[in-house]
Design a protein around this motif. Sequence first.
Motif, PDB file in Angstrom:
ATOM      1  N   VAL A  15       0.816  -1.217   0.000  1.00 48.04           N
ATOM      2  CA  VAL A  15       0.000   0.000   0.000  1.00 48.04           C
ATOM      3  C   VAL A  15       0.852   1.271   0.000  1.00 48.04           C
ATOM      4  N   PRO A  16       1.887   1.382   0.865  1.00 48.30           N
ATOM      5  CA  PRO A  16       2.704   2.605   0.825  1.00 48.30           C
ATOM      6  C   PRO A  16       3.388   2.839  -0.513  1.00 48.30           C
ATOM      7  N   LEU A  17       3.925   1.776  -1.124  1.00 47.39           N
ATOM      8  CA  LEU A  17       4.698   1.950  -2.356  1.00 47.39           C
ATOM      9  C   LEU A  17       3.821   2.155  -3.584  1.00 47.39           C
ATOM     10  N   LEU A  18       2.732   1.393  -3.673  1.00 47.29           N
ATOM     11  CA  LEU A  18       1.925   1.413  -4.889  1.00 47.29           C
ATOM     12  C   LEU A  18       0.742   2.371  -4.845  1.00 47.29           C
ATOM     13  N   ILE A  19       0.363   2.832  -3.651  1.00 44.69           N
ATOM     14  CA  ILE A  19      -0.810   3.704  -3.542  1.00 44.69           C
ATOM     15  C   ILE A  19      -0.465   5.051  -2.921  1.00 44.69           C
ATOM     16  N   VAL A  20       0.084   5.034  -1.701  1.00 47.47           N
ATOM     17  CA  VAL A  20       0.278   6.289  -0.960  1.00 47.47           C
ATOM     18  C   VAL A  20       1.320   7.185  -1.623  1.00 47.47           C
ATOM     19  N   THR A  21       2.493   6.616  -1.955  1.00 51.90           N
ATOM     20  CA  THR A  21       3.555   7.441  -2.566  1.00 51.90           C
ATOM     21  C   THR A  21       3.122   8.038  -3.898  1.00 51.90           C
ATOM     22  N   PRO A  22       2.522   7.262  -4.847  1.00 55.21           N
ATOM     23  CA  PRO A  22       2.047   7.895  -6.089  1.00 55.21           C
ATOM     24  C   PRO A  22       0.996   8.973  -5.855  1.00 55.21           C
ATOM     25  N   LEU A  23       0.067   8.726  -4.914  1.00 56.80           N
ATOM     26  CA  LEU A  23      -0.952   9.730  -4.621  1.00 56.80           C
ATOM     27  C   LEU A  23      -0.325  11.008  -4.075  1.00 56.80           C
ATOM     28  N   THR A  24       0.756  10.862  -3.299  1.00 56.61           N
ATOM     29  CA  THR A  24       1.430  12.032  -2.748  1.00 56.61           C
ATOM     30  C   THR A  24       2.106  12.834  -3.850  1.00 56.61           C
ATOM     31  N   PHE A  25       2.779  12.157  -4.766  1.00 62.90           N
ATOM     32  CA  PHE A  25       3.425  12.855  -5.877  1.00 62.90           C
ATOM     33  C   PHE A  25       2.399  13.539  -6.784  1.00 62.90           C
ATOM     34  N   LEU A  26       1.211  12.913  -6.922  1.00 62.55           N
ATOM     35  CA  LEU A  26       0.164  13.474  -7.780  1.00 62.55           C
ATOM     36  C   LEU A  26      -0.789  14.379  -7.008  1.00 62.55           C
ATOM     37  N   GLY A  27      -0.466  14.641  -5.734  1.00 64.96           N
ATOM     38  CA  GLY A  27      -1.362  15.424  -4.885  1.00 64.96           C
ATOM     39  C   GLY A  27      -0.958  16.870  -4.719  1.00 64.96           C
ATOM     40  N   GLY A  28      -0.160  17.390  -5.636  1.00 66.89           N
ATOM     41  CA  GLY A  28       0.240  18.787  -5.561  1.00 66.89           C
ATOM     42  C   GLY A  28       1.413  19.050  -4.649  1.00 66.89           C
ATOM     43  N   SER A  29       2.210  18.027  -4.370  1.00 65.72           N
ATOM     44  CA  SER A  29       3.373  18.219  -3.500  1.00 65.72           C
ATOM     45  C   SER A  29       4.409  19.122  -4.142  1.00 65.72           C
ATOM     46  N   PHE A  30       4.581  19.014  -5.477  1.00 71.86           N
ATOM     47  CA  PHE A  30       5.619  19.766  -6.177  1.00 71.86           C
ATOM     48  C   PHE A  30       5.047  20.763  -7.188  1.00 71.86           C
ATOM     49  N   TYR A  31       3.734  20.922  -7.185  1.00 71.37           N
ATOM     50  CA  TYR A  31       3.109  21.866  -8.103  1.00 71.37           C
ATOM     51  C   TYR A  31       1.742  22.252  -7.548  1.00 71.37           C
ATOM     52  N   SER A  32       1.172  23.292  -8.090  1.00 69.45           N
ATOM     53  CA  SER A  32      -0.192  23.689  -7.746  1.00 69.45           C
ATOM     54  C   SER A  32      -1.153  23.047  -8.735  1.00 69.45           C
ATOM     55  N   ILE A  33      -2.257  22.493  -8.250  1.00 78.34           N
ATOM     56  CA  ILE A  33      -3.199  21.848  -9.169  1.00 78.34           C
ATOM     57  C   ILE A  33      -3.863  22.884 -10.075  1.00 78.34           C
ATOM     58  N   ASP A  34      -3.757  24.166  -9.725  1.00 74.61           N
ATOM     59  CA  ASP A  34      -4.278  25.209 -10.612  1.00 74.61           C
ATOM     60  C   ASP A  34      -3.469  25.297 -11.905  1.00 74.61           C
ATOM     61  N   MET A  35      -2.269  24.706 -11.909  1.00 72.44           N
ATOM     62  CA  MET A  35      -1.435  24.710 -13.113  1.00 72.44           C
ATOM     63  C   MET A  35      -1.881  23.645 -14.107  1.00 72.44           C
ATOM     64  N   LEU A  36      -2.777  22.752 -13.688  1.00 69.84           N
ATOM     65  CA  LEU A  36      -3.214  21.645 -14.537  1.00 69.84           C
ATOM     66  C   LEU A  36      -4.361  22.081 -15.440  1.00 69.84           C
ATOM     67  N   PRO A  37      -4.573  21.367 -16.552  1.00 72.29           N
ATOM     68  CA  PRO A  37      -5.766  21.602 -17.376  1.00 72.29           C
ATOM     69  C   PRO A  37      -7.035  21.321 -16.559  1.00 72.29           C
ATOM     70  N   PRO A  38      -8.162  21.916 -16.928  1.00 71.29           N
ATOM     71  CA  PRO A  38      -9.398  21.769 -16.138  1.00 71.29           C
ATOM     72  C   PRO A  38      -9.778  20.317 -15.831  1.00 71.29           C
ATOM     73  N   LEU A  39      -9.649  19.426 -16.824  1.00 64.01           N
ATOM     74  CA  LEU A  39     -10.035  18.031 -16.609  1.00 64.01           C
ATOM     75  C   LEU A  39      -9.171  17.393 -15.534  1.00 64.01           C
ATOM     76  N   TRP A  40      -7.860  17.558 -15.630  1.00 63.98           N
ATOM     77  CA  TRP A  40      -6.964  16.945 -14.659  1.00 63.98           C
ATOM     78  C   TRP A  40      -7.073  17.615 -13.296  1.00 63.98           C
ATOM     79  N   ARG A  41      -7.430  18.893 -13.283  1.00 63.59           N
ATOM     80  CA  ARG A  41      -7.649  19.573 -12.009  1.00 63.59           C
ATOM     81  C   ARG A  41      -8.844  18.961 -11.287  1.00 63.59           C
ATOM     82  N   THR A  42      -9.890  18.659 -12.041  1.00 61.19           N
ATOM     83  CA  THR A  42     -11.078  18.031 -11.448  1.00 61.19           C
ATOM     84  C   THR A  42     -10.760  16.632 -10.945  1.00 61.19           C
TER      85      THR A  42
END
Length: 253
Positions: A170-197
């Motif tokens: 769970v930590p390697l395959l779920i939590v870590t990817p979710l953290t990287f994709l959770g705006g840790s290194f960027y603002s989700i406002d920088m994403l296209p509308p679909l990916w922001r949603t």
Amino acid sequence: MNLRAVWAIYRQEMARALRTLLQSVVSPVISTSLYFVVFGSAIGSRITEVDGISYGAFIVPGLIMLSLLTQSISNASFAIYFPKFVGSIYELLSAPVSYLEIILAYVGAAATKSIALGLIILATAALFVPLHIEHPFWMLGFLVLTAMTFSLFGFIIGIWAGNFEQLQLVPLLIVTPLTFLGGSFYSIDMLPPLWRTISLFNPVVYLVSGFRWSFFGASDVSIGVSLGMTLTFLLICVAVVSWIFKTGYRLRN
């Protein structure tokens, strides 16, 4: 409440952390420093600011949250899995110690180690970038709340896991990817509308956003929603842990 029993288990877990100091503290701090070198220097030279915040400072809350989530889960899951693995869990369950006291001791120790690590990483980050925390009490509150929540989550994983491979699944395959994709290194406002949603369905977004707000007073999601989502996940974990001890799931067999 048997505070002596809680203290005994808590002290044992903290002593184990001191014996593995290199793995528990030094390794995450070195990893964080490497993140600053790679992201802060390489990407920071191309993205100078995000929402008026220098990129090096912007990624600090995300880096702390990344370490906090992974270490909270790792500490708590291993702490309860190892007694199951060696068979000493039955001595604990037969001792005059309530389920609440067991949870307080194990989860409290895991959260303490994660919070200490988060503060050490914060001090390390201050060596690389100038930091100003606008809401220090909110920052500490989010730090403690997140550590407790994911320590409970790790406790659940430790009970569920049947082997060491499942313990890391769970930590390697779920939590870590979710953290990287959770705006840790960027603002989700920088994403296209679909990916922001789509990103709004990632629970880590709310954790990182609320924690970042405590630093800079700016976030992708309102502080109320971030706090509400964190408390909701905490209550879900409490409910699952209560069910586990009530039914004896993977504890009595």
